[in-house]
Design an enzyme around this catalytic site. Sequence first.
Site, short mmCIF file in Angstrom:
data_model
loop_
_atom_site.label_atom_id
_atom_site.label_comp_id
_atom_site.label_asym_id
_atom_site.label_seq_id
_atom_site.Cartn_x
_atom_site.Cartn_y
_atom_site.Cartn_z
CG ASP A 122 -1.76 -1.08 1.44
OD1 ASP A 122 -2.06 -1.70 0.43
OD2 ASP A 122 -2.13 -1.35 2.59
CG LEU A 123 0.19 6.20 -0.41
CD1 LEU A 123 0.92 6.58 -1.70
CD2 LEU A 123 -1.01 7.13 -0.23
#
Lengths: 248, 123
Positions: free
Chosen positions: A107-108
């Site tokens: 994820d980011l």
Amino acid sequence: MEKIRIQKVIADSGYCSRRKAEELILNRHVKVNGHLALTGQKIDPVKDVLTIDGERIYYQTKKEHVYLMMNKPRGYITSMSDDRGRRCVTELLPNLDVRVYPVGRLDLNTEGLLLFTSDGKFANDMMHPSRSVSKTYRVTVRPDITDEQAVKLSEGVMIDGRVTAPAEVRVLSKEPNRVVMELVIREGRNRQVRKMCEAVGLEVARLKRTAFGPLKLGMLKPGTCRELKPEELRAIRGAVKKPERRRK
Amino acid sequence: MIELLPVTEPSFLDFLNKTYRTDGKFAFVCVEKKEIKSSLIYDVRKQKGIILNVSTVEEDIFDGLVRACFAALLEIGIHQAEFAPEIDSAMTKKLGFVGENPYLVESLDEILDNCKKCKNNQD
């Protein structure tokens, strides 16, 4: 040269995954010697001219595959490009002659070990749930983890309508309002660790993948990459569970 | 209500040892509203109780778990204990379990007989 299925040639070239190649073929983006390609069509990857949207695709033998480990920093998305202008992990890759793709996603706001390869089969083996490759995360949670929550995480919790497979939980340190633990999972569901923690009432403050199977992030600096060593490649291939053959 | 209970289920003791990377043979848990909140893992080595892990940072629960363990040690004739270096020494000192040596509990009898908070000792 022996004829090979077209989607395998595309995947081996590093252009995209085998599944994506099938989509491209179905959507009429792929041509062989100027004629629209068919899914499952076999071609001679050396003699036949293969194009995707007019771009010539060259077949790569296994020797030319690239295997990289990156320490992904927070704030980068695991994507080749982003139409919203966010920073992509590909910006951190060195200049390579071949096109490499991330093996799975982070994820980011997740950091840590991310693999890249031009080898479609390798990527598929690493990501497929049946191959049970372990992923180790260092998770900082708030406020505190009770033993009951640790039991639930290890036994499996319901996320997205399915119970997660058993995980290994180790508490590394405890401070007021902050616990660092190590979580080992063998699935790769979307935002799995965050969702598992949320499901038992824990807030994830920081999430870092520290190992992928036997591969360890070690002291690799954030935002940098290195090639996998031959012994690492052998180890990770050895860690992949062989698919069970169906009995007749 | 909070209860401090000894762990009797070997599989749960295994789980605690794996989770906290210890190899203790005994444990106590703190249970509140039927939920296991935290635990203490310990062992007996060379006539000494070894506290390997206390999985709480809450002072009262830490104190209760340690005292429960000390009482259990005294029942089997063990009068000294030691905290593993990983255990928060600031907490053990604050609670009066250790003195100059930040790990060693010289006398379990003394600790349990001189409870500062105990109403019986305030007279």
